[in-house]
Motif scaffolding. Structure first.
Motif, short mmCIF file in Angstrom:
data_model
loop_
_atom_site.label_atom_id
_atom_site.label_comp_id
_atom_site.label_asym_id
_atom_site.label_seq_id
_atom_site.Cartn_x
_atom_site.Cartn_y
_atom_site.Cartn_z
N HIS A 162 23.65 68.61 23.94
CA HIS A 162 23.03 67.67 24.87
C HIS A 162 23.53 67.82 26.29
CE1 HIS A 162 27.01 66.18 24.45
NE2 HIS A 162 26.79 65.21 25.30
N ALA A 163 24.67 68.48 26.50
CA ALA A 163 25.45 68.30 27.71
C ALA A 163 24.75 68.79 28.97
CB ALA A 163 26.81 68.98 27.57
N VAL A 164 24.13 69.98 28.92
CA VAL A 164 23.45 70.50 30.10
C VAL A 164 22.29 69.59 30.50
CG1 VAL A 164 22.00 72.42 30.91
CG2 VAL A 164 24.18 72.89 29.74
N LEU A 165 21.65 69.01 29.52
CA LEU A 165 20.57 68.06 29.77
C LEU A 165 21.06 66.77 30.40
CD1 LEU A 165 17.52 67.10 28.97
CD2 LEU A 165 18.66 66.07 27.02
N LEU A 166 22.14 66.21 29.85
CA LEU A 166 22.48 64.81 30.09
C LEU A 166 23.60 64.60 31.11
CD1 LEU A 166 21.79 61.92 29.12
CD2 LEU A 166 23.59 62.18 27.40
N TRP A 167 24.65 65.40 31.05
CA TRP A 167 25.83 65.10 31.85
C TRP A 167 25.57 65.09 33.36
CZ3 TRP A 167 31.40 66.02 29.96
CH2 TRP A 167 31.50 65.70 28.60
N PRO A 168 24.82 66.06 33.92
CA PRO A 168 24.57 65.99 35.36
C PRO A 168 23.87 64.72 35.78
CG PRO A 168 24.05 68.17 34.53
CD PRO A 168 24.26 67.29 33.32
N LEU A 169 23.01 64.18 34.91
CA LEU A 169 22.29 62.95 35.23
C LEU A 169 23.21 61.74 35.15
CD1 LEU A 169 19.49 61.85 35.97
CD2 LEU A 169 19.03 61.61 33.54
N LEU A 170 24.12 61.73 34.18
CA LEU A 170 25.00 60.58 33.99
C LEU A 170 26.15 60.54 34.99
CD1 LEU A 170 25.34 60.32 30.09
CD2 LEU A 170 23.84 59.01 31.60
N CYS A 171 26.84 61.68 35.17
CA CYS A 171 28.07 61.66 35.96
C CYS A 171 28.03 62.58 37.16
CB CYS A 171 29.28 61.97 35.09
SG CYS A 171 29.31 63.61 34.35
N GLY A 172 26.91 63.22 37.44
CA GLY A 172 26.80 64.10 38.60
C GLY A 172 27.18 65.53 38.26
N MET A 173 26.65 66.47 39.04
CA MET A 173 26.86 67.87 38.76
C MET A 173 28.31 68.30 38.89
SD MET A 173 25.32 70.58 37.70
CE MET A 173 23.56 70.42 38.03
N ALA A 174 29.03 67.77 39.88
CA ALA A 174 30.41 68.19 40.10
C ALA A 174 31.28 67.84 38.88
CB ALA A 174 30.99 67.55 41.36
N LYS A 175 31.19 66.61 38.40
CA LYS A 175 31.98 66.21 37.23
C LYS A 175 31.48 66.93 35.98
CE LYS A 175 34.87 63.17 38.95
NZ LYS A 175 36.33 63.44 38.97
N ALA A 176 30.17 67.10 35.85
CA ALA A 176 29.63 67.79 34.68
C ALA A 176 30.18 69.20 34.61
CB ALA A 176 28.10 67.80 34.73
N LYS A 177 30.14 69.93 35.72
CA LYS A 177 30.66 71.29 35.71
C LYS A 177 32.15 71.31 35.40
CE LYS A 177 27.33 73.64 38.70
NZ LYS A 177 27.12 74.36 39.98
#
Length: 276
Positions: A162-177
């Motif tokens: 799920h992570a590539v789909l969801l994390w940038p939307l929830l916590c922003g691209m910087a934190k997701a990366k």
């Protein structure tokens, strides 16, 4: 009258009898409690549990008595990721990997499409496919001492589920990366601070809080809640092409050597030596 107001004994049998590692309980006001029930393995996902987690949301969507769902884990964990024996069976096996790819996509997309509001009670460690269920829920409640990680890179596998789909939307691209590339663990307060989860509460309150939220939603306007979920999830549907690519690359990783080393390192509790 809603099914949640009926006597338990008057309801028809639940359509979940064939599930082995998921336990189902009808609660007040039409709330369905689903417990991931493999506590002797910290609810790690083997082939059967992974298949059940992928398929159950279609059943929930057809359940006329479910006004809201709470999903949690039995024992000390929500779900401790993929069972290492399953990972080793998959490694290099094209047919197993292809089947798992279909289920990984089904799990995420069926949670997006399920009209019933889903609340996760993250009562313990959440990793991998279990974490996908925890965070794909519409509302997530985590305990203060609970830790989570996507964990794919620890295994030598590309971030998928799920992570590539969801994390940038929830916590922003910087934190997701940062968190997806390092596979660092995140505790409950930090997960709430960066927006990865909805609520962080004392450990002993996790399930009660999730059930209270579910009951509030279930007691509200049913169709309005379902339409609100459906329209909000269009933000996720926009990112489905990126999700499809992430699943493909995740599964391609299982055909290489790094995943074998990652699984061995996890089993032996040592740092992996990738690329040797």
């Amino acid at each position: 009258m809603r099914s949640g107001d009926e006597a338990l004994g008057s309801r028809p049998p639940m359509p979940y009898d064939d599930y082995h590692n998921l336990r189902f309980e009808r609660c007040q006001h039409g709330v369905l409690l689903i417990t991931i029930d493999r506590p002797e393995k910290l609810n790690a996902t083997d082939e059967r549990l992974h298949s059940e987690l992928a398929g159950v949301w279609r059943e929930v969507a057809r359940d006329p008595d479910a006004e809201a769902v709470v999903v949690t884990g039995a024992g000390r964990a929500f779900s401790a990721g993929g069972d290492l024996e399953m990972v080793e069976r998959m490694s290099g096996d094209y047919r197993r990997v292809a089947a798992m790819a279909g289920e990984a996509a089904e799990l995420v997309l069926s949670m997006i499409d399920c009209q019933v509001p889903i609340i996760s009670a993250i009562n313990g460690t959440a990793v991998g496919a279990g974490l996908a269920v925890a965070l794909m829920a519409d509302i997530s409640v985590i305990g203060e001492s609970v830790r989570l990680t996507d964990g794919h890179l620890r295994l030598g596998v590309g971030a998928g589920d799920h992570a590539v789909l969801l994390w940038p939307l929830l916590c922003g691209m910087a934190k997701a990366k940062y968190y997806l590339l390092t596979a660092d663990f995140i505790d409950g307060p930090e997960a709430e601070r960066i927006g990865l989860v909805s609520r962080c509460v004392p450990d002993g309150r996790v399930l009660d809080e999730a059930l209270e939220i579910a009951e509030r939603i279930a007691a509200g306007p049913r169709q309005a809640a379902r339409w609100t979920k459906r329209t909000l999830n269009h933000w996720l549907r926009i990112a489905v092409p990126a999700f499809d690519a992430s699943v493909a690359y995740e599964m391609l990783s299982f055909m290489g050597q790094d995943v074998r080393e990652g699984a061995s390192a996890l089993r032996e509790r040592r740092e992996p030596r990738f690329g040797d």
